[in-house]
Motif scaffolding. Structure first.
Motif, PDB file in Angstrom:
ATOM      1  N   ARG A   1       8.148 -28.172  -3.295  1.00 42.35           N
ATOM      2  CA  ARG A   1       7.358 -27.953  -4.642  1.00 42.35           C
ATOM      3  C   ARG A   1       6.355 -26.789  -3.955  1.00 42.35           C
ATOM      4  NH1 ARG A   1       9.675 -27.181  -9.077  1.00 42.35           N
ATOM      5  NH2 ARG A   1      10.838 -28.890 -10.123  1.00 42.35           N
ATOM      6  N   SER A   2       5.455 -27.029  -3.052  1.00 38.97           N
ATOM      7  CA  SER A   2       4.353 -25.918  -3.336  1.00 38.97           C
ATOM      8  C   SER A   2       4.851 -25.474  -2.221  1.00 38.97           C
ATOM      9  CB  SER A   2       3.392 -27.219  -1.824  1.00 38.97           C
ATOM     10  OG  SER A   2       3.590 -27.235  -1.212  1.00 38.97           O
ATOM     11  N   LEU A   3       5.871 -24.858  -1.361  1.00 40.61           N
ATOM     12  CA  LEU A   3       6.271 -23.702  -0.815  1.00 40.61           C
ATOM     13  C   LEU A   3       7.089 -23.216  -2.739  1.00 40.61           C
ATOM     14  CD1 LEU A   3       7.989 -25.388   2.570  1.00 40.61           C
ATOM     15  CD2 LEU A   3       5.980 -23.375   2.403  1.00 40.61           C
ATOM     16  N   LEU A   4       8.246 -23.898  -2.695  1.00 44.37           N
ATOM     17  CA  LEU A   4       8.375 -22.815  -3.554  1.00 44.37           C
ATOM     18  C   LEU A   4       7.416 -22.443  -4.937  1.00 44.37           C
ATOM     19  CD1 LEU A   4      10.898 -26.034  -5.569  1.00 44.37           C
ATOM     20  CD2 LEU A   4      11.022 -22.998  -4.270  1.00 44.37           C
ATOM     21  N   ASP A   5       6.135 -22.967  -5.352  1.00 46.24           N
ATOM     22  CA  ASP A   5       4.564 -22.651  -5.793  1.00 46.24           C
ATOM     23  C   ASP A   5       4.487 -21.316  -5.236  1.00 46.24           C
ATOM     24  OD1 ASP A   5       5.234 -24.300  -7.612  1.00 46.24           O
ATOM     25  OD2 ASP A   5       3.872 -25.532  -7.461  1.00 46.24           O
ATOM     26  N   GLU A   6       4.602 -20.905  -3.993  1.00 44.22           N
ATOM     27  CA  GLU A   6       3.720 -19.941  -3.288  1.00 44.22           C
ATOM     28  C   GLU A   6       4.986 -18.980  -3.344  1.00 44.22           C
ATOM     29  OE1 GLU A   6       2.032 -23.447   0.158  1.00 44.22           O
ATOM     30  OE2 GLU A   6       2.835 -21.455   0.609  1.00 44.22           O
ATOM     31  N   GLY A   7       6.199 -19.166  -3.523  1.00 42.66           N
ATOM     32  CA  GLY A   7       6.840 -17.667  -4.161  1.00 42.66           C
ATOM     33  C   GLY A   7       8.186 -18.197  -2.762  1.00 42.66           C
ATOM     34  N   HIS A   8       8.552 -19.408  -2.057  1.00 45.26           N
ATOM     35  CA  HIS A   8       8.878 -18.434  -1.285  1.00 45.26           C
ATOM     36  C   HIS A   8      10.321 -19.118  -1.271  1.00 45.26           C
ATOM     37  CE1 HIS A   8       5.649 -19.419   1.776  1.00 45.26           C
ATOM     38  NE2 HIS A   8       6.300 -18.504   2.470  1.00 45.26           N
ATOM     39  N   ILE A   9      11.739 -18.492  -0.429  1.00 41.02           N
ATOM     40  CA  ILE A   9      12.977 -19.680  -0.616  1.00 41.02           C
ATOM     41  C   ILE A   9      12.709 -20.685   0.384  1.00 41.02           C
ATOM     42  CG2 ILE A   9      15.389 -19.211  -0.092  1.00 41.02           C
ATOM     43  CD1 ILE A   9      15.147 -15.807  -1.165  1.00 41.02           C
ATOM     44  N   VAL A  10      12.867 -21.964   0.104  1.00 43.12           N
ATOM     45  CA  VAL A  10      12.622 -22.584   1.245  1.00 43.12           C
ATOM     46  C   VAL A  10      14.391 -23.252   1.174  1.00 43.12           C
ATOM     47  CG1 VAL A  10      11.995 -25.045   1.181  1.00 43.12           C
ATOM     48  CG2 VAL A  10      11.371 -23.573  -0.513  1.00 43.12           C
ATOM     49  N   VAL A  11      14.741 -23.500   2.868  1.00 47.32           N
ATOM     50  CA  VAL A  11      15.414 -23.257   3.229  1.00 47.32           C
ATOM     51  C   VAL A  11      16.060 -25.143   4.314  1.00 47.32           C
ATOM     52  CG1 VAL A  11      17.934 -22.109   4.664  1.00 47.32           C
ATOM     53  CG2 VAL A  11      16.135 -20.886   3.776  1.00 47.32           C
TER      54      VAL A  11
ATOM     55  N   THR B   1      19.852 -24.695  13.791  1.00 48.90           N
ATOM     56  CA  THR B   1      19.606 -23.839  14.134  1.00 48.90           C
ATOM     57  C   THR B   1      20.538 -22.697  13.186  1.00 48.90           C
ATOM     58  OG1 THR B   1      20.524 -24.539  16.367  1.00 48.90           O
ATOM     59  CG2 THR B   1      21.645 -22.080  15.399  1.00 48.90           C
ATOM     60  N   THR B   2      20.607 -23.314  12.195  1.00 52.48           N
ATOM     61  CA  THR B   2      21.350 -22.581  10.727  1.00 52.48           C
ATOM     62  C   THR B   2      20.107 -21.930   9.983  1.00 52.48           C
ATOM     63  OG1 THR B   2      22.632 -24.700  10.362  1.00 52.48           O
ATOM     64  CG2 THR B   2      23.770 -22.593  10.835  1.00 52.48           C
ATOM     65  N   VAL B   3      19.249 -22.672  10.195  1.00 55.38           N
ATOM     66  CA  VAL B   3      17.948 -22.644   8.437  1.00 55.38           C
ATOM     67  C   VAL B   3      16.872 -21.381   9.439  1.00 55.38           C
ATOM     68  CG1 VAL B   3      17.934 -24.602   7.680  1.00 55.38           C
ATOM     69  CG2 VAL B   3      16.951 -24.807   9.184  1.00 55.38           C
ATOM     70  N   ALA B   4      17.216 -22.127  11.037  1.00 59.58           N
ATOM     71  CA  ALA B   4      16.100 -20.972  11.226  1.00 59.58           C
ATOM     72  C   ALA B   4      16.049 -19.270  11.319  1.00 59.58           C
ATOM     73  CB  ALA B   4      15.582 -20.869  12.504  1.00 59.58           C
TER      74      ALA B   4
ATOM     75  N   ASP C   1      16.444 -13.061  -6.625  1.00 59.67           N
ATOM     76  CA  ASP C   1      16.145 -11.578  -7.465  1.00 59.67           C
ATOM     77  C   ASP C   1      16.230 -11.517  -9.579  1.00 59.67           C
ATOM     78  OD1 ASP C   1      15.988  -9.821  -5.302  1.00 59.67           O
ATOM     79  OD2 ASP C   1      17.385  -9.273  -5.264  1.00 59.67           O
ATOM     80  N   ARG C   2      17.058 -12.528  -9.732  1.00 56.79           N
ATOM     81  CA  ARG C   2      16.893 -13.343 -11.236  1.00 56.79           C
ATOM     82  C   ARG C   2      15.762 -13.334 -11.325  1.00 56.79           C
ATOM     83  NH1 ARG C   2      22.157 -16.405 -11.167  1.00 56.79           N
ATOM     84  NH2 ARG C   2      20.796 -17.974 -10.826  1.00 56.79           N
ATOM     85  N   GLY C   3      14.842 -14.105 -10.798  1.00 55.02           N
ATOM     86  CA  GLY C   3      14.401 -14.700 -11.290  1.00 55.02           C
ATOM     87  C   GLY C   3      13.619 -16.575 -11.179  1.00 55.02           C
ATOM     88  N   ASP C   4      15.298 -16.798 -10.297  1.00 53.56           N
ATOM     89  CA  ASP C   4      14.816 -17.739 -10.124  1.00 53.56           C
ATOM     90  C   ASP C   4      14.533 -18.643  -8.816  1.00 53.56           C
ATOM     91  OD1 ASP C   4      16.910 -19.059 -12.620  1.00 53.56           O
ATOM     92  OD2 ASP C   4      18.813 -18.250 -11.115  1.00 53.56           O
ATOM     93  N   ASP C   5      13.432 -19.981  -8.748  1.00 51.38           N
ATOM     94  CA  ASP C   5      13.762 -20.966  -7.649  1.00 51.38           C
ATOM     95  C   ASP C   5      15.018 -21.181  -6.893  1.00 51.38           C
ATOM     96  OD1 ASP C   5      10.542 -20.275  -8.171  1.00 51.38           O
ATOM     97  OD2 ASP C   5      10.214 -21.649  -8.868  1.00 51.38           O
ATOM     98  N   VAL C   6      14.893 -21.052  -5.507  1.00 45.99           N
ATOM     99  CA  VAL C   6      15.732 -21.248  -4.876  1.00 45.99           C
ATOM    100  C   VAL C   6      15.633 -22.407  -3.560  1.00 45.99           C
ATOM    101  CG1 VAL C   6      17.813 -20.749  -4.011  1.00 45.99           C
ATOM    102  CG2 VAL C   6      16.408 -18.671  -5.486  1.00 45.99           C
ATOM    103  N   VAL C   7      16.400 -23.511  -3.670  1.00 45.65           N
ATOM    104  CA  VAL C   7      16.307 -24.339  -2.278  1.00 45.65           C
ATOM    105  C   VAL C   7      17.560 -24.225  -2.132  1.00 45.65           C
ATOM    106  CG1 VAL C   7      15.382 -27.225  -1.651  1.00 45.65           C
ATOM    107  CG2 VAL C   7      14.710 -25.499  -3.411  1.00 45.65           C
TER     108      VAL C   7
END
Lengths: 409, 409
Positions: free
Chosen positions: A122-132, A76-79, A31-37
């Motif tokens: 990178r491409s998932l982040l660019d699409e606006g995803h939180i990558v887990v 299991t945890t990432v899902a 929400d702060r605007g950061d990209d998060v992995v």
């Protein structure tokens, strides 16, 4: 807008409630605007349970297959985390080790990361995803699932942070950061704001179990800024970075201790070339790790040879050395598993003399006998009787001016 | 030397002991000199437990992530099986869906297999491995994990058998094979030695839940010989193949029944084009599957329209049709959820007339009233009152000469 890698350990995700709490923290960063992995471990206890199940089948489960089994824990945890974040309205996508392009060597159960492709993340982040991303796992060049060994999720996180050039790699844990000493022993221990990679490496290997050693080596190599902090509050933790001018004000950054030590001495060993190899090779062959090694010269072409091993390997090591002693003509083998190792660590030692003298003097004041001494450029370690461990930590903490004066004993 | 695909369901691998038993059976096939590819489901109960966990987070878990979660079930069993086989001295290698090159479309939780590469499995077989493949899962063209829907492991097994050109695809289950009727109802039911794909499809869709329908369609398309047999004994089971001359001796191969039926009738519907669509489209839109449809002409440009739905959807369907009836000017909606469907199935019907007449006569003898009739080329189904289900099955079983005369009632 920053790019942050956040790693959460097993206790932080041990049930649905904790996963939800972690999801809220991730969401706040987003929400702060950061990209998060996000990099996750298995729920606490899961890996042990899987190992136990495999152990019911055989004492020596095939390692490749054990990795396939263990990898289900993080999967299991990432899902579950991606499901949680999605249900909160965030775009989230889980990636397993191979999907995150974490390429390792083929050493099942203790693989090393060789390379990480950042393309998919990178491409998932660019699409606006939180990558887990599932920690602890990768795949070798043939596509076999591999795992990185205990604590491997720290290394996953740092390696991913390096690959995506993250601004910071936050390692969330159940402590507030790195302390000048174990707060359970030393009530005046202070949280460090910053610590250098070198110091962290010495601290980690000496028993401060917050970060996996390999992850710190990785971070140092690739200039990844690590931020060790608690997943239970919003306090700033400890930043692990390259040595900088701020740090040099302190000569010693921390006092560490380890009770997982036992000492073995071979007396009156005929002093000839190759004798150290003859004594230590059988120990290495048995898979036992030797820590401190000391050799003293005696009169009459004789030497005394002393080394330390983990306490759990003490019995096995003694058995080996009793055989070795006969073969090489040593007079006697003595052992002691009621010892502990106390160390002071600090990059400031490089430019300040007298640290060792100050340490020995402080211990002497309390009548603590030093049995072995070992030093590195930024560390001095002493082996002492185990019963003095806590006293020694507190004494050195005070002697080197580390006490938090705001705290009362 | 043959190439055999063996599929074991969840109850066959539900704990370490069962896994060991299955491993012994696999080993026996291998010892005979055959190449073996094993396809496994998740341990029984595991998939439900995972669904429940996801359900604790949200009512509608993100489907892509649900598949990542569910896929851990089969991953666990294949790892444990490979560990077991390895511990017994066999070369064994687990493959997950994507590793076995099972390419699906992108429909998470109900993906369809598009293609299977046989390269990896082939080369592992050539190296002497028993290959243990995770059923139920694959990956789409972007590398996302997908699952094939309930019973999908049957389809995995048949598809792999097609890809590697296996001599036989053995489906191990908790029954001995396909029976002429449900043995729990009809004590004189016989195990069939052979059955055609077409018959099996009619039987499967009519409630004989031994094989997933899609797996039979796949087998028919790619000429895969299926052998349905028990994992608890060594008896031959039932072979499912293309229709052959042996089969034609029997007119009817089996009697099946289903109680998951409810009947809905709209009375006095103005008979005009598009009326069937008007009645059934809202049902389809609600995701409810319609089975039998019957339309009778009445005098005066009116028609009665009847169809059946699964019993669990009865209330929803009635609600929909009560609205529809008002809109289209039908006089009344009548429903009955205390009905059942009884069918006789057999490829022999194609060349023998009088099967329907014989069926109706047999039911009439027992005073069982027929409420609806529906036929296909090789099947005749009647909807009757539910309470007559068991009696009808036994009556038809005897009438069509299926009784095993060696069995007493």
């Amino acid at each position: 807008m920053a790019l942050i890698v956040q790693k959460y350990g097993g206790t932080s995700v041990r049930d649905i409630d904790r996963i939800r709490n972690v999801a809220l923290r991730i969401a706040k960063t987003r929400d702060r605007g950061d990209d998060v992995v996000v990099v996750l471990s298995a729920m606490s206890g899961v890996t042990d349970r899987l190992l136990q199940t495999a152990g019911e089948i055989t004492d020596r489960p095939e390692k490749r297959e054990l990795d396939v089994l263990l990898a289900t824990g993080e999967q299991t945890t990432v899902a579950l985390m991606a499901i949680t974040l999605s249900s909160m309205g965030y775009k989230a996508r889980s990636l397993l080790g191979y999907q995150a392009e974490i390429l390792t060597d083929g050493m099942s159960t203790k693989a090393r990361i060789r390379d990480i492709g950042s393309g998919r993340i990178r491409s998932l982040l660019d699409e606006g995803h939180i990558v887990v991303v599932a920690g602890f796992q990768g795949a070798d060049s043939e596509g076999n699932i591999t795992t990185l060994g205990r604590g491997g999720s720290d290394t996953s996180a740092v390696a991913i942070a390096a690959a995506v050039k993250a601004d910071e790699c936050e390692i969330y844990t159940d402590v507030d950061g790195i302390y000048t000493a174990d707060p359970n022993i030393c009530s005046k221990a202070k949280k460090l704001d910053r610590i250098s990679y070198d110091e962290m490496l010495e601290m980690a290997s000496l028993g401060a179990k917050v970060l996996q050693i390999r992850s710190v080596e990785f971070a140092r190599k690739y200039n990844v800024v690590i931020h060790v902090r608690s997943s239970f509050n919003d306090e700033k933790g400890t930043i692990v970075v390259h040595e900088d001018s701020n740090m040099e004000k302190m000569i010693v950054s921390g006092v560490t201790h380890s009770k997982d030590v036992a000492r073995i001495t071979l007396l009156k060993v005929p002093d000839q070339p190759g004798i150290a190899t003859g004594i230590l090779s059988p120990i290495a062959d048995a898979g036992i790790q030797v820590d401190i090694i000391i050799q003293n010269t005696r009169a009459g072409n004789m030497t005394d040879f002393t080394f330390t091993v983990p306490r759990t390997d003490y019995a096995a090591a003694m058995e080996i050395e009793n055989k070795v002693a006969k073969e090489i003509g040593a007079s006697e083998v003595r052992g002691d598993d009621m010892v502990a190792k106390i160390s002071v660590v600090g990059v400031g030692m490089r430019s300040h003399s007298g640290v060792a003298a100050k340490m020995f003097a402080a211990l002497a004041t309390e009548n603590i006998n030093i049995r072995m001494i070992s030093t590195s450029e930024i560390r001095i370690s002493c082996v002492i009787e185990e019963k003095y461990t806590e006293l020694a930590v507190r004494t050195l903490h005070t002697a080197f001016g580390l006490d938090d004066e705001n705290k009362t004993v």
